[in-house]
Structure formats: structure tokens, C-alpha cells
Design an enzyme around this catalytic site. Structure first.
Site, mmCIF file in Angstrom:
data_model
loop_
_atom_site.group_PDB
_atom_site.id
_atom_site.type_symbol
_atom_site.label_atom_id
_atom_site.label_comp_id
_atom_site.label_asym_id
_atom_site.label_seq_id
_atom_site.Cartn_x
_atom_site.Cartn_y
_atom_site.Cartn_z
ATOM 1 C CE1 TYR A 33 7.738 7.166 2.680
ATOM 2 C CE2 TYR A 33 8.452 8.929 1.232
ATOM 3 C CZ TYR A 33 8.325 8.397 2.498
ATOM 4 O OH TYR A 33 8.790 9.107 3.588
ATOM 5 N NE ARG A 52 15.404 4.728 1.050
ATOM 6 C CZ ARG A 52 15.576 6.013 1.354
ATOM 7 N NH1 ARG A 52 16.277 6.343 2.430
ATOM 8 N NH2 ARG A 52 15.071 6.967 0.611
ATOM 9 N NE ARG A 100 -10.159 -1.816 5.776
ATOM 10 C CZ ARG A 100 -10.046 -2.486 6.918
ATOM 11 N NH1 ARG A 100 -10.710 -3.610 7.110
ATOM 12 N NH2 ARG A 100 -9.252 -2.028 7.886
ATOM 13 C CG HIS A 102 -6.436 -7.069 8.590
ATOM 14 N ND1 HIS A 102 -7.771 -6.735 8.455
ATOM 15 C CD2 HIS A 102 -5.916 -6.146 9.431
ATOM 16 C CE1 HIS A 102 -8.034 -5.664 9.181
ATOM 17 N NE2 HIS A 102 -6.924 -5.276 9.789
ATOM 18 C CE LYS A 148 11.697 7.479 1.405
ATOM 19 N NZ LYS A 148 11.622 8.364 2.559
ATOM 20 C CD GLU A 181 14.615 8.453 10.933
ATOM 21 O OE1 GLU A 181 15.286 8.656 9.911
ATOM 22 O OE2 GLU A 181 13.861 7.475 11.065
ATOM 23 C CG LEU A 206 14.533 5.813 5.643
ATOM 24 C CD1 LEU A 206 13.630 4.617 5.394
ATOM 25 C CD2 LEU A 206 14.046 7.001 4.842
#
Ligand code: PDD
Length: 284
Positions: A33, A52, A100, A102, A148, A181, A206
């Protein structure tokens, strides 16, 4: 006025925007995201967030659903349709929809969602005038928080623990007692020598886009900046402490684990860097 979201190629009413039950973002957190601040109609650090995003997608071998130039056109249209002057744009790209299982699916198409949210700049500015209080919590995240991803459970638990403790947020620390952080912000101090300190951008934090901009602006303004981690004790005895992120810009931390930082008011440097950052973005 109704809110508009963007889902897989279409602008839709926010109330009707949805993803498939087998979207891998939902099932596995197999998604990345980005968050952009919008102030006075301007996207802050626009290009840095695209860079990024491209990196995060590359690290997870998710193909970008569109080029960054096209994405910027879609984001501008989203801002326009939502009549967004001040607020946030949120983007999420998942590996797509598949049964679904992996392993990466052979033929899934990455899914893209975008939302826009209004925010009152006065309330963020009021917070910056007052500063925030944090507690410290052990950093329990995985080893690649430089990507992220939407896997934010440890961040959420730490944030909630902070709220339950009656403060605003939490700073995370590693096994060596060094601050990594915040739950959704990079952490900084001004140490006893007057040097700006923030942890180097390795896999443990990050690589904040606001952090990068503020770092460059601080260096440009002639301040001493050292990308070097600091301990919890150094944070508590710092001259100043502050956070940077797309949602907080630069906001002072005035209390850590109940210890008041300096005189308990936002430090001069934090306030100045906030001002310099906002000015730079507004004129970019
Ligand atoms: N958070 N560290 C973490 C863990 C973050 O989630 C964020 C951003 C940052 C600061 O990055 P940037 O300066 O690029 O916003 C640092 C966003 C705002 C969020 O999750 O809402």
C-alpha cells in the site's frame, strides 16, 4: 457529496466499492500500500511514493497493474471526483484473486484499489502545536518492514496498547534496545550534541518518504544529521523528539514512557522542520 473509490479500473460509489472474498490481500495480506497526503489540492512527495511503490511491488514480484504515469492520472481524477482539497489518498495493490492456496497463482491479475479521505488540516496542525505522547513497545514485526505491505498487526497492537495507556502512539524498540520507528511514522531525536538522529533505512524500518524529504531539507538548511540508531534511554533524555510521516508531516513527541522531553513543549527544530517541509511541498 458522495465519496468515490477506484477499484480495478472503475470509479465506483464508495458505499459499493468491494473486493473479492478470495483476494489475496484479504486472505494473506499479500498486498502493498501507499498513502499520500493532499494539502491545498497538492499531492505531497508524489514521486517518492511512486518510487517506493515500485520497489515494494518488485520485492514481492507483483506486477504493477499500470504504469506510474497512468496511476498519477487516475489519482488526480480520484482527487477531482472527491473534490479533495485536504486529506489522504490511499492505494492498495494485491497479488489478485485466486483460489486460496499459498503459492503465487500462475494467472492472477493484480488488483488495485484507491480511496480518498477528507481531513481537516487544522486538527493536524493543532496536534503539532501540542506534540504527542508515546510509550515504547517491543518491535514484534517481521524482518522486511522496509516493504510497505498491508501486514500491520504488530503495528495495530502497539498503537492500541498506547491508546489503552492513555497516550497517542508507540515507538518500537529492537532486541538491542534501539528504537526502530513508530507504529506508522519514522522516529527522530535531537541528541545532546544537537545532532538530528534517525535510524538508517535498512530492512528494520520503512523507508519513509517524508523522512527522506525532511532529511534532505535539514541537511540543506545546514543542520547536522546522522542516520544512526538511538536507544530508548537516549530518546528519553533527548533535547527533542519527533515523528515524520505522510499523515503527521513533522510532529513533536513531548513525552516518552512518562518522561517529559525537555520542557514538555514541541522543540524548536521539530517546529522549524515542519514549517520548512510544508513550505517545500506547497511550492514544489
Ligand atoms: N504510514 N513507518 C511506518 C511503519 C509507516 O507505516 C509509515 C507510513 C512511515 C512513514 O512513511 P511516509 O513518510 O512515507 O508516510 C514510517 C502511513 C502514513 C500509514 O500507514 O498510514
Amino acid at each position: 457529496m458522495s465519496r468515490i473509490a477506484y477499484v480495478d479500473g472503475r470509479f465506483v460509489q464508495f458505499a459499493h466499492a468491494c473486493v473479492h472474498v478470495e483476494d489475496r490481500g484479504l486472505q494473506f495480506g499479500d498486498a502493498v500500500y501507499e498513502v499520500w497526503a493532499v494539502r491545498h489540492g497538492k499531492l505531497f512527495d508524489e514521486q517518492g511514493h511512486y518510487a517506493r511503490l515500485t520497489r515494494s511491488l518488485g520485492e514481492l514480484s507483483i506486477s504493477p497493474p499500470m504504469g506510474m504515469n497512468s496511476l498519477s492520472i487516475v489519482i488526480r481524477e480520484l482527487i477531482k471526483r472527491n473534490r479533495l482539497t485536504n486529506g489522504l489518498v490511499y492505494l492498495q495493490i494485491s497479488r489478485g484473486v485466486a483460489k486460496r492456496d499459498h503459492p503465487f497463482p500462475a494467472h492472477a491479475t493484480p488488483s488495485l484499489i484507491l480511496t480518498a479521505r477528507h481531513a481537516n488540516p487544522a486538527s493536524a496542525d493543532a496536534k503539532a502545536v501540542k506534540g504527542i505522547k508515546v510509550i515504547t513497545r517491543p518491535d514484534e514485526r517481521w524482518g522486511r518492514v522496509d516493504i510497505k505491505t498491508t501486514n500491520l498487526l504488530p503495528n495495530l497492537l502497539a498503537r492500541q496498547a498506547a491508546l489503552d495507556a492513555g497516550v497517542d502512539d508507540a515507538w518500537l524498540y529492537d532486541r538491542d534496545d534501539l528504537i526502530t520507528e513508530g507504529t506508522a511514522q519514522n522516529a527522530w531525536i535531537v541528541d545532546a550534541q544537537g545532532t538530528l538522529r534517525t535510524r538508517p533505512a535498512t530492512h528494520e524500518i520503512l523507508r519513509g518518504i517524508t523522512r527522506q524529504s525532511v532529511l534532505a531539507l535539514a541537511q540543506g538548511a545546514g543542520f547536522q544529521v546522522d542516520e544512526r540508531a538511538f536507544t530508548r534511554a537516549e530518546a528519553r533524555s533527548a533535547r527533542e523528539a519527533f515523528i515524520t510521516s505522510a499523515t503527521s508531516f513533522v510532529t513533536a513527541v513531548v513525552e516518552i514512557d512518562g518522561t517529559v522531553i525537555a520542557d514538555g513543549r514541541p522543540g524548536k527544530l521539530a517546529l522549524l522542520l515542519r514549517q520548512i517541509y510544508l513550505q517545500a511541498q506547497n511550492t514544489a
